[in-house]
Design a protein around this motif. Structure first.
Motif, PDB file in Angstrom:
ATOM      1  N   ASP A  94       0.598  -1.200   0.127  1.00  0.00           N
ATOM      2  CA  ASP A  94      -0.069   0.464  -0.266  1.00  0.00           C
ATOM      3  C   ASP A  94       0.901   1.446  -0.007  1.00  0.00           C
ATOM      4  O   ASP A  94       0.567   2.365  -0.568  1.00  0.00           O
ATOM      5  CB  ASP A  94      -1.092  -0.384   1.717  1.00  0.00           C
ATOM      6  N   GLU A 127       1.922   4.668  -3.830  1.00  0.00           N
ATOM      7  CA  GLU A 127       1.550   5.933  -3.463  1.00  0.00           C
ATOM      8  C   GLU A 127       2.241   6.557  -4.306  1.00  0.00           C
ATOM      9  O   GLU A 127       2.023   8.082  -4.887  1.00  0.00           O
ATOM     10  CB  GLU A 127       1.558   6.558  -1.907  1.00  0.00           C
ATOM     11  N   ALA A 138       0.262   8.529  -6.622  1.00  0.00           N
ATOM     12  CA  ALA A 138      -0.677   9.473  -6.387  1.00  0.00           C
ATOM     13  C   ALA A 138      -0.807  10.440  -7.661  1.00  0.00           C
ATOM     14  O   ALA A 138      -2.113  11.301  -7.541  1.00  0.00           O
ATOM     15  CB  ALA A 138      -0.452   9.537  -5.164  1.00  0.00           C
ATOM     16  N   TYR A 189      -5.613   7.318  -9.991  1.00  0.00           N
ATOM     17  CA  TYR A 189      -5.104   6.706  -8.791  1.00  0.00           C
ATOM     18  C   TYR A 189      -6.102   7.183  -8.028  1.00  0.00           C
ATOM     19  O   TYR A 189      -6.751   6.187  -7.158  1.00  0.00           O
ATOM     20  CB  TYR A 189      -4.578   7.656  -8.575  1.00  0.00           C
ATOM     21  N   ARG A 236      -7.753   3.531  -6.379  1.00  0.00           N
ATOM     22  CA  ARG A 236      -6.948   3.856  -4.597  1.00  0.00           C
ATOM     23  C   ARG A 236      -8.548   3.297  -4.095  1.00  0.00           C
ATOM     24  O   ARG A 236      -8.589   2.542  -2.808  1.00  0.00           O
ATOM     25  CB  ARG A 236      -6.549   4.543  -3.767  1.00  0.00           C
TER      26      ARG A 236
END
Length: 506
Positions: free
Chosen positions: A136, A140, A143, A148, A152
């Motif tokens: 996880d 990122e 991001a 994204y 997510r």
């Protein structure tokens, strides 16, 4: 596709692609049709790929016993393939989940493996734990991508009862360096390429005995390349480094901007790293984080000489000269960044290549070695000899620019179509510097105190010959020799080139 019968009577298929020495390739997934490997970014130009369809995938038959899908039980399939091919030893590549299978095979049959390539490998076989929290955190990095937020959100919907095909679909965007059309098409194919029942059985209890595998691999003497992706969450670059510690002779190559399928994200970078590792004539060294490939000829205790290519060249272009020099010299020929099998990553420019050559000499303990350099490489070597007297012994500059501004200046060069032997950004950067060079590069040329031989190509060369004469006149120990051969004297007149080097003391 050719087939063979493995230990339990199951008929397995494999594909043969390319030319050169064989490289046995094990697809991951786990238990995915080997079709997803494609041509591994063009690797068949360097090796003959023997690509196995694991049992129950692709053109291979399903076994009578589904329990035989377990990873450790498929080690016998790899050994059966080796025997079928009649190979005493194999170079072995495993991707993703089959990184585990490749490691188990190396642990069980170390004498049968010449080299091992692990591409974004699974690490369960050696007991390295990649947690959900670590994955996880790793993803990122995406991001700032427009996809994204939605991706997510979908991650949060995954639960213990989510079907594996759905899980794979949700996490797919995070498996590639770029979630473009090519990546999306590659990911979508998994739906019909993975044997989902077999994938579940692959990691069944009992598949791995990490302490025993680690102990076996600690005694594994063959060279190992572990290739990771900068953006991969499993394994992350940190886990790639941790895995390398398991082996006595492992090197790592983490590809910038790549994810779990590096040949999809950057085919060139993937192939260069693997091809350099597998070529017995090529070695690698890291200078300021950049992987440089180089070749070596001659006895280890002979006086060293370093050969540096010009723009668009590489170390292989020195073979004829190197073989002759190697009768009494230890010869090193480097691929500068952006060329050959080295990393194609900037910055580029004569000053960047100067710094890189400095690092190469120091990393290999070649301070004081003689240097023979052509064109662009010669210009970089001249800057180094000016800046660090004593770092280079004797210096030979073959048709090297003298840094008078080009008149007329070169316009913006258009990239030719098709594959190139260099990163085109090298051309753009060096042309800009040739148009407007740093005046000090020319004005301080007399600071080169090393004995220097300037080789000029005569009337057929595009280099202004009067500039080479100008430089030779200003060097404390400069000498000019003209060989009517054009710009690449060492290629078109190798005998005369070597004669000039020998008369100069090299």
């Amino acid at each position: 596709m050719p087939t063979f019968t493995t230990y339990d009577g199951t008929e397995l298929a494999y594909d043969v692609r390319g030319e050169g020495e064989p490289l046995v390739c094990l697809p991951g997934g786990p238990m995915r049709d080997a079709a997803y490997l494609g041509d591994l970014g063009g690797l068949p130009a360097h090796r003959t790929l023997i690509v196995l369809d694991l049992r129950g995938t692709g053109a291979s038959a399903e076994p009578a016993d589904p329990a035989s899908y377990r990873c450790d039980r498929q080690v016998a399939d790899v050994e059966a393939l080796r025997l079928h091919l009649g190979l005493e030893r194999i170079d072995l590549l495993g991707h993703s989940g089959s990184g585990n299978l490749a490691m188990l095979y190396a642990a069980a049959h170390p004498q049968r493996v010449s080299s091992l390539v692990l591409v974004t490998p699974g690490v369960q076989a050696v007991g390295i734990d990649v947690t959900d929290e670590e994955w996880d955190k790793a993803v990122e990095v995406f991001a700032d991508r427009p996809w994204y937020p939605r991706a997510r959100t979908e991650l949060a919907t995954i639960g213990p009862d989510t079907p594996m095909p759905e899980v794979m679909e949700i996490i797919s965007p995070f498996a590639y360096g770029r979630w473009d059309e090519a990546a999306q098409a590659h990911a979508a194919a998994a739906e019909h390429e993975v044997n989902w029942e077999a994938a579940t059985a692959y990691y069944a209890p009992g598949a791995f005995d990490p302490p025993a595998t680690r102990a076996a691999l600690a005694a594994f003497t063959a060279p190992v390349l572990i290739q990771g992706g900068e953006y991969d969450g499993a394994p992350t670059p940190a886990r790639v480094a941790e895995l390398a510690e398991v082996f006595p002779h492992a090197e790592t190559a983490v590809l910038r901007g790549a994810g779990h399928f590096p040949w999809v994200d950057d085919a060139g970078a993937f192939v260069r790293a693997v091809a350099a590792f597998l070529d017995p004539e090529v070695r690698t060294v890291r200078v300021d984080g950049v992987r440089l490939a180089y070749r070596v000829w001659g006895e280890a205790d002979a006086p060293p000489v370093v050969l540096v290519h010009g723009r668009g060249g590489n170390s292989a272009g020195w073979a004829r000269v190197a073989e002759e020099l190697a009768t009494d010299r230890r010869v090193y020929a480097v691929d500068l960044r952006g060329h050959g099998l080295s990393d194609w990553t900037g910055p580029y420019g004569f000053d960047a290549f100067r710094d890189e050559l400095r690092g190469f000499l120091k990393e290999l303990d070649l301070v004081g070695a003689d240097v023979v350099a052509h064109s662009m490489g010669g210009a970089a070597a001249s800057l180094l000899a000016r800046d660090e007297p004593g770092l280079i012994g004797r210096l030979v500059l073959e048709e090297a620019p003298v840094f008078f501004p080009l008149d007329p200046p070169r316009g913006l060069a258009a990239r030719p179509e098709g594959p190139l032997g260099l990163d085109w950004e090298v051309v753009l950067a060096t042309d800009a510097q040739l148009n407007e060079p740093d005046p000090a590069w020319r004005e301080e040329v007399a600071a080169i105190t090393a004995p220097t031989l300037i080789l000029a190509g005569g009337q057929e060369s595009h280099i202004a010959q009067e500039q080479l004469s100008w430089m030779a006149d200003r060097l404390p120990e400069g000498r000019l020799v003209t060989i009517e051969a054009g710009h690449e004297i060492h290629v078109s007149r190798p005998a005369e080139f070597l004669s000039a080097l020998r008369e100069f003391g090299i």
